[in-house]
Design a protein around this motif. Structure first.
Motif, PDB file in Angstrom:
ATOM      1  N   LEU A 115      -8.653 -71.899  11.114  1.00  0.00           N
ATOM      2  CA  LEU A 115      -8.640 -72.857  11.884  1.00  0.00           C
ATOM      3  C   LEU A 115      -9.315 -74.465  12.014  1.00  0.00           C
ATOM      4  O   LEU A 115     -10.999 -73.581  11.423  1.00  0.00           O
ATOM      5  CB  LEU A 115      -8.996 -72.546  13.824  1.00  0.00           C
ATOM      6  N   PHE A 116      -9.443 -75.200  11.828  1.00  0.00           N
ATOM      7  CA  PHE A 116     -10.169 -76.220  11.515  1.00  0.00           C
ATOM      8  C   PHE A 116      -9.983 -77.782  12.705  1.00  0.00           C
ATOM      9  O   PHE A 116      -9.214 -77.232  13.259  1.00  0.00           O
ATOM     10  CB  PHE A 116      -9.675 -77.303   9.558  1.00  0.00           C
ATOM     11  N   THR A 117     -10.591 -78.642  12.302  1.00  0.00           N
ATOM     12  CA  THR A 117     -10.421 -79.697  13.736  1.00  0.00           C
ATOM     13  C   THR A 117     -10.778 -81.176  12.192  1.00  0.00           C
ATOM     14  O   THR A 117     -11.915 -81.300  11.624  1.00  0.00           O
ATOM     15  CB  THR A 117     -11.973 -79.923  14.378  1.00  0.00           C
ATOM     16  N   GLY A 118      -9.550 -82.222  12.919  1.00  0.00           N
ATOM     17  CA  GLY A 118      -9.737 -83.294  11.543  1.00  0.00           C
ATOM     18  C   GLY A 118      -9.973 -83.454  10.482  1.00  0.00           C
ATOM     19  O   GLY A 118      -8.467 -84.189  10.050  1.00  0.00           O
ATOM     20  N   ALA A 119     -10.358 -82.343   9.196  1.00  0.00           N
ATOM     21  CA  ALA A 119     -10.225 -82.556   7.859  1.00  0.00           C
ATOM     22  C   ALA A 119     -10.925 -80.968   7.336  1.00  0.00           C
ATOM     23  O   ALA A 119     -11.679 -80.371   8.450  1.00  0.00           O
ATOM     24  CB  ALA A 119     -10.756 -83.437   7.329  1.00  0.00           C
ATOM     25  N   VAL A 120     -10.044 -80.723   6.472  1.00  0.00           N
ATOM     26  CA  VAL A 120     -11.113 -79.124   5.995  1.00  0.00           C
ATOM     27  C   VAL A 120     -10.654 -79.500   4.550  1.00  0.00           C
ATOM     28  O   VAL A 120      -9.306 -79.902   3.898  1.00  0.00           O
ATOM     29  CB  VAL A 120     -10.127 -77.990   6.563  1.00  0.00           C
TER      30      VAL A 120
END
Length: 291
Positions: A115-120
């Motif tokens: 699970l990530f937010t924005g970029a990974v």
């Protein structure tokens, strides 16, 4: 969908807080892209995508080196309802595919779900939320920015919890393809083909993942009784809204069939339902005959 209070998977890695997003270093930003930008990315074959390398430029990096390593969610450290939902659905995929592999004398190796937010960063390269959920065969991980669920509902009109579960099951379907060797074969065939031929192989790969999502839905119902009234219709509606023809028509007003990479709305619905109706992996051979 009946999911609250049920078993959660230990294979969720949450990097949303304190480092999941890329910081500097050439990271691509989703800001300002908007719905049309997201849809055009989808048309390019990266919405519910698999092979992100052409967009992301290299791989083998793992998570961002300046980010904390994240954590497995486990049953006692779930932080919010979204994470719990994802962890329950992932647990159901683990149970269903473990059973299916055992029936064939094989062992299922479950993927991690990040699970990530924005970029990974992944072994397939750096990705922003704009590419949608994706599976990276380089590290056997599914990547998901849960804000995509809001995009599905708000911008594409795909509503319902089971539509969200279908997203996860589709990406896990790509992992199943990787385990049985389909992913490697399809990637090699795409690289050896011209643009049109590569797109057709991509479509067939995606439709099989849709079929595997249907197999999961059937298995989850048999094992856990997860379905409620309207759930299958919710998944079918989501499949119709993410067909290449629907996305292209919405983005540019017309369709270019030779550019399809994921299949038409009708094809995606048909292959999901084929998997659900039969509950049989063998029925998901999208590489033989017409689609």
């Amino acid at each position: 969908m009946k999911w609250r209070g049920r078993r959660t998977s230990d294979n969720v890695v949450d990097v949303r807080r304190g480092g999941g997003a890329m910081r500097g270093g050439g990271a691509r930003r989703a800001g300002g892209l908007g719905l049309i930008g997201v849809i055009l990315v989808a048309v390019a074959g990266l919405f519910f995508g698999v092979d992100l390398t052409p967009l992301l430029g290299g791989g083998g990096m793992g998570l961002s080196p300046d980010a904390p390593p994240g954590r497995s969610s486990g049953p006692n450290v779930i932080d919010d309802a979204q994470e719990e939902f994802v962890a329950v659905v992932l647990a159901d995929t683990e149970a269903v595919w473990t059973r299916e592999f055992e029936r064939r004398g094989a062992t299922y190796r479950a993927p991690k779900l990040v699970l990530f937010t924005g970029a990974v960063s992944s072994a397939c390269g750096r990705a922003t939320a704009a590419v949608g959920p994706f599976y990276c065969p380089g590290d056997d991980q599914v990547y998901l920015d849960v804000d995509f669920f809001r995009t599905m509902e708000r911008d594409l009109g795909a509503r319902g919890e089971f539509a969200r579960a279908y997203v996860i099951a589709h990406e896990v379907g790509h992992h199943v393809q990787n385990l049985i060797g389909v992913m490697e074969q399809s990637m090699a065939a795409r690289q050896a083909s011209g643009a049109t031929g590569a797109n057709e192989i991509s479509v067939r790969t995606e439709l099989q993942a849709d079929c595997f999502a249907g197999v999961w839905a059937r298995g989850a119902q048999e094992m856990f009784g997860v379905l409620e009234r309207g759930d299958i219709e919710s998944a079918m509606d989501a499949a119709s809204r993410i067909g290449d023809d629907a996305l292209q028509r919405r983005a540019q007003g017309y369709v270019v069939p030779d550019s399809f990479t994921h299949g038409t709305s009708e094809q995606r619905q048909n292959w999901f339902y084929r998997g659900f109706d039969t509950g049989d992996m063998e029925a998901c051979d999208s590489f033989s005959g017409p689609i």
